[in-house]
Design an enzyme around this catalytic site. Structure first.
Site, short mmCIF file in Angstrom:
data_model
loop_
_atom_site.label_atom_id
_atom_site.label_comp_id
_atom_site.label_asym_id
_atom_site.label_seq_id
_atom_site.Cartn_x
_atom_site.Cartn_y
_atom_site.Cartn_z
N LYS A 9 -3.05 35.24 71.43
CA LYS A 9 -2.52 36.41 72.15
C LYS A 9 -0.98 36.43 72.04
O LYS A 9 -0.36 35.46 71.59
CB LYS A 9 -2.98 36.34 73.61
CG LYS A 9 -4.51 36.45 73.76
CD LYS A 9 -4.92 36.43 75.23
CE LYS A 9 -6.43 36.54 75.39
NZ LYS A 9 -6.83 36.58 76.83
N TYR A 49 -11.58 45.36 74.84
CA TYR A 49 -11.81 44.88 76.21
C TYR A 49 -12.62 45.88 77.04
O TYR A 49 -12.58 45.83 78.27
CB TYR A 49 -10.47 44.57 76.89
CG TYR A 49 -9.87 43.23 76.50
CD1 TYR A 49 -10.61 42.05 76.62
CD2 TYR A 49 -8.56 43.14 76.05
CE1 TYR A 49 -10.06 40.81 76.28
CE2 TYR A 49 -8.01 41.90 75.71
CZ TYR A 49 -8.76 40.74 75.83
OH TYR A 49 -8.21 39.53 75.51
N PHE A 57 -7.77 44.35 86.86
CA PHE A 57 -6.71 43.84 85.98
C PHE A 57 -6.71 44.52 84.61
O PHE A 57 -5.93 44.13 83.73
CB PHE A 57 -6.83 42.32 85.82
CG PHE A 57 -8.17 41.86 85.29
CD1 PHE A 57 -8.46 41.86 83.93
CD2 PHE A 57 -9.15 41.39 86.17
CE1 PHE A 57 -9.69 41.43 83.45
CE2 PHE A 57 -10.39 40.96 85.69
CZ PHE A 57 -10.66 40.97 84.33
N ARG A 85 -15.29 28.34 71.97
CA ARG A 85 -15.10 28.64 73.41
C ARG A 85 -14.84 27.32 74.16
O ARG A 85 -13.99 27.28 75.06
CB ARG A 85 -16.35 29.32 73.97
CG ARG A 85 -16.59 30.73 73.47
CD ARG A 85 -15.75 31.78 74.12
NE ARG A 85 -15.94 31.90 75.55
CZ ARG A 85 -15.38 32.85 76.31
NH1 ARG A 85 -14.59 33.77 75.75
NH2 ARG A 85 -15.57 32.91 77.59
N ARG A 102 -6.34 26.24 76.46
CA ARG A 102 -5.82 26.82 77.70
C ARG A 102 -5.41 25.73 78.70
O ARG A 102 -4.42 25.89 79.43
CB ARG A 102 -6.86 27.76 78.31
CG ARG A 102 -7.02 29.05 77.52
CD ARG A 102 -8.31 29.75 77.86
NE ARG A 102 -8.39 31.12 77.36
CZ ARG A 102 -9.49 31.86 77.43
NH1 ARG A 102 -10.60 31.36 77.95
NH2 ARG A 102 -9.49 33.09 76.97
N ASN A 112 -3.28 33.59 79.01
CA ASN A 112 -4.11 32.40 78.71
C ASN A 112 -4.28 32.14 77.21
O ASN A 112 -5.25 31.58 76.77
CB ASN A 112 -5.45 32.49 79.45
CG ASN A 112 -6.30 33.65 78.99
OD1 ASN A 112 -5.90 34.42 78.11
ND2 ASN A 112 -7.48 33.78 79.56
N HIS A 115 -7.98 34.36 72.70
CA HIS A 115 -9.26 35.05 72.89
C HIS A 115 -10.28 34.46 71.93
O HIS A 115 -9.94 34.14 70.79
CB HIS A 115 -9.12 36.55 72.61
CG HIS A 115 -10.45 37.23 72.50
ND1 HIS A 115 -11.14 37.67 73.61
CD2 HIS A 115 -11.27 37.46 71.43
CE1 HIS A 115 -12.31 38.17 73.22
NE2 HIS A 115 -12.41 38.06 71.91
N GLU A 126 -16.51 42.23 67.28
CA GLU A 126 -15.06 42.02 67.25
C GLU A 126 -14.55 41.81 65.82
O GLU A 126 -13.48 42.30 65.47
CB GLU A 126 -14.71 40.86 68.17
CG GLU A 126 -14.95 41.23 69.64
CD GLU A 126 -14.89 40.07 70.62
OE1 GLU A 126 -14.63 38.91 70.20
OE2 GLU A 126 -15.10 40.31 71.83
P1 DAT Z 1 -12.39 35.19 78.36
O1 DAT Z 1 -11.08 35.58 77.71
O2 DAT Z 1 -12.42 33.73 78.71
O3 DAT Z 1 -13.60 35.64 77.59
P2 DAT Z 1 -12.96 37.37 80.20
O4 DAT Z 1 -13.71 38.04 79.09
O5 DAT Z 1 -13.67 37.23 81.52
O6 DAT Z 1 -12.43 35.94 79.78
O7 DAT Z 1 -11.61 38.18 80.50
C1 DAT Z 1 -10.85 38.69 79.42
C2 DAT Z 1 -9.39 38.44 79.73
O8 DAT Z 1 -9.01 39.19 80.89
C3 DAT Z 1 -9.05 36.99 80.05
O9 DAT Z 1 -8.84 36.21 78.91
C4 DAT Z 1 -7.79 37.15 80.86
C5 DAT Z 1 -8.03 38.45 81.61
N1 DAT Z 1 -8.55 38.18 82.96
C6 DAT Z 1 -9.80 37.76 83.28
N2 DAT Z 1 -9.93 37.61 84.61
C7 DAT Z 1 -8.75 37.96 85.15
C8 DAT Z 1 -8.22 38.03 86.48
N3 DAT Z 1 -8.97 37.70 87.52
N4 DAT Z 1 -6.93 38.43 86.63
C9 DAT Z 1 -6.17 38.77 85.57
N5 DAT Z 1 -6.59 38.72 84.30
C10 DAT Z 1 -7.85 38.33 84.09
MG MG Z 2 -14.43 37.51 77.24
#
Ligand code: DAT
Ligand code: MG
Length: 148
Positions: A9, A49, A57, A85, A102, A112, A115, A126
């Site tokens: 990212k 996304y 968020f 992962r 991470r 974080n 991705h 993707e």
């Molecule tokens: P991942 O990236 O581990 O697959 P995810 O798909 O649940 O996680 O979420 C996508 C991204 O969104 C994640 O990398 C960071 C952001 N994100 C997730 N939960 C969040 C939160 N509670 N507050 C802010 N950003 C968040």
């Molecule tokens: Mg995800």
């Protein structure tokens, strides 16, 4: 062979973590099939996304992922989706184990570092969103007989 989509990212690019992250997957024994440094458009960010569009968020997430270049990659290998992962660690870096990307480099969930696709379906989706089929390469590597 299974493929996954991984992306450093904008925070990871700015913090000079591309080399370390690529190196981890190389050393693990996975094969790089495609890679590019690119900007994500607002439209691509919202599609990528899309599953999070109702989350509070979402706006912040789209702003962040479009805020600077990302390093998009396709990696190949047995069980690469799940293993990558695991190597990334938990979504929230404060919960991610030390030794994961991470866990080692991140502090907040909004920034974080990386991705990674979370299933076979999302990996296919993707990879097709980010790469033309011509830019995902099939080739032999000398080390494969020492890995498999
Ligand atoms: P991942 O990236 O581990 O697959 P995810 O798909 O649940 O996680 O979420 C996508 C991204 O969104 C994640 O990398 C960071 C952001 N994100 C997730 N939960 C969040 C939160 N509670 N507050 C802010 N950003 C968040
Ligand atoms: Mg995800």
């Amino acid at each position: 062979m299974e493929k996954t989509f991984l992306m450093v990212k904008p925070d990871g690019v700015q913090r000079n973590l591309v080399g370390d992250i690529v190196s981890r997957f190389e050393k693990k024994g996975f094969k790089l099939a495609g890679a590019k440094l690119m900007y994500i458009s607002d439209e691509l960010a919202k599609t990528h996304y899309g599953e999070h569009k109702e989350r509070p968020f979402f706006g912040e997430l789209v702003d962040f992922i479009t805020s600077g270049p990302v390093f998009a990659m396709v990696w190949e290998g047995e069980e690469v989706i799940k293993t990558a992962r695991d190597m990334m660690g938990a979504t929230n870096p404060q919960e991610a184990a030390t030794g994961t990307i991470r866990g080692d480099f991140g502090v907040t969930v909004g920034k974080n570092i990386i991705h990674g696709s979370d299933s076979l379906e999302s990996a296919e989706r993707e990879i097709n969103l980010f790469f033309n089929s011509d830019d995902v390469l099939s080739y032999d590597k000398q080390d494969s007989s020492w890995i498999y």
